[in-house]
Design a protein around this motif. Sequence first.
Motif, short mmCIF file in Angstrom:
data_model
loop_
_atom_site.label_atom_id
_atom_site.label_comp_id
_atom_site.label_asym_id
_atom_site.label_seq_id
_atom_site.Cartn_x
_atom_site.Cartn_y
_atom_site.Cartn_z
N PHE A 2 0.85 -1.18 0.00
CA PHE A 2 0.00 0.00 0.00
C PHE A 2 0.88 1.23 0.00
N THR A 3 0.32 2.34 -0.41
CA THR A 3 1.05 3.60 -0.34
C THR A 3 0.19 4.53 0.48
N ASP A 4 0.80 5.46 1.13
CA ASP A 4 0.06 6.38 1.98
C ASP A 4 0.87 7.66 2.07
N GLU A 35 0.14 10.47 3.35
CA GLU A 35 0.08 11.14 4.64
C GLU A 35 1.07 10.49 5.61
N LEU A 36 1.13 9.17 5.53
CA LEU A 36 2.06 8.44 6.38
C LEU A 36 3.49 8.86 6.03
N ARG A 92 4.35 12.16 7.51
CA ARG A 92 4.68 12.10 8.94
C ARG A 92 6.13 11.69 9.11
#
Lengths: 139, 139
Positions: free
Chosen positions: A100-102, A104-105, A108
């Motif tokens: 998965f890609t994120d 927002e993560l 951070r």
Amino acid sequence: MGFTELANARLETIGFRSTAPRRAVLRAIEAAGAPFTVEDLLASLPDVGRATVFRTIKLLHELELLCRVPLEDGSVRYQLSQGEHHHHLVCRGCGRFTEFTDLELDARIQEQARAHDFTLEGHAVELYGLCRECRGQGA
Amino acid sequence: MGFTELANARLETIGFRSTAPRRAVLRAIEAAGAPFTVEDLLASLPDVGRATVFRTIKLLHELELLCRVPLEDGSVRYQLSQGEHHHHLVCRGCGRFTEFTDLELDARIQEQARAHDFTLEGHAVELYGLCRECRGQGA
DNA sequence: CTACATGCAAACCCTTTGCAAGCCG
DNA sequence: CGGCTTGCAAAGGGTTTGCATGTAG
């Protein structure tokens, strides 16, 4: 164009030779479909030497064509790099993993590096747990 | 109460014996201060058997008193579990690492697990790069 | 006393390496 | 042809195990 051709072309471009053992390893990786261990590859390539398989995997990993996933028990799986940067959900039941890609993560993570005056060069995020199938079976 | 006493008490509670070698390992870990390799521990405990050190580390890790940090090169460091859940900034220059917590980051992780219908049981986040000192020295 | 814990050394696993032979370009 | 690649087998490192001995409870 499949992985085998792509990777082969890439290798030649950089100056590596296109050899039969190398192509065999590429084909086996493409055929694997799922994450595999070096042992898996070795078994599917009885005619390619142990060292060559290791050397080719290392090469592909360095070229970021192959993605290396460390499991909790210390063992390692590989799988075709789906190109982009991503993280993993690793199932403790069946051992399969999902990418998965994120953004927002990742943001951070950038922020934490900045806050600690740390020059970020890379990062790894692995989530461990149970996928739906395994949860259902209490496996 | 220091780590040694705490861990020792915990071990006894669960039914493990308090032995001299075990206590020596606990003391060495407490004294380490920084992340250490098994080799470090072994060196600081010339009178304790190799196997005992490994067995004790494994025990403490299972009891979550000891935190295991995998480095990019595949090697492993340990350090006292600072109790709370945390992540690491690992310096490629000096090998030291810093802990940090980030609730927002953890929230993203929870969210990803939920989105993939995945029962989250644990996760690891490691950031790799250069700390300020090492960046300065081009080390 | 008895069962768990220790220490030693050997076994193990996974990966890398040295070197002579092979093959690509 | 020259040099990168290969395969083999042996070396390597990091960790675990078998077994006789020691010791906590």
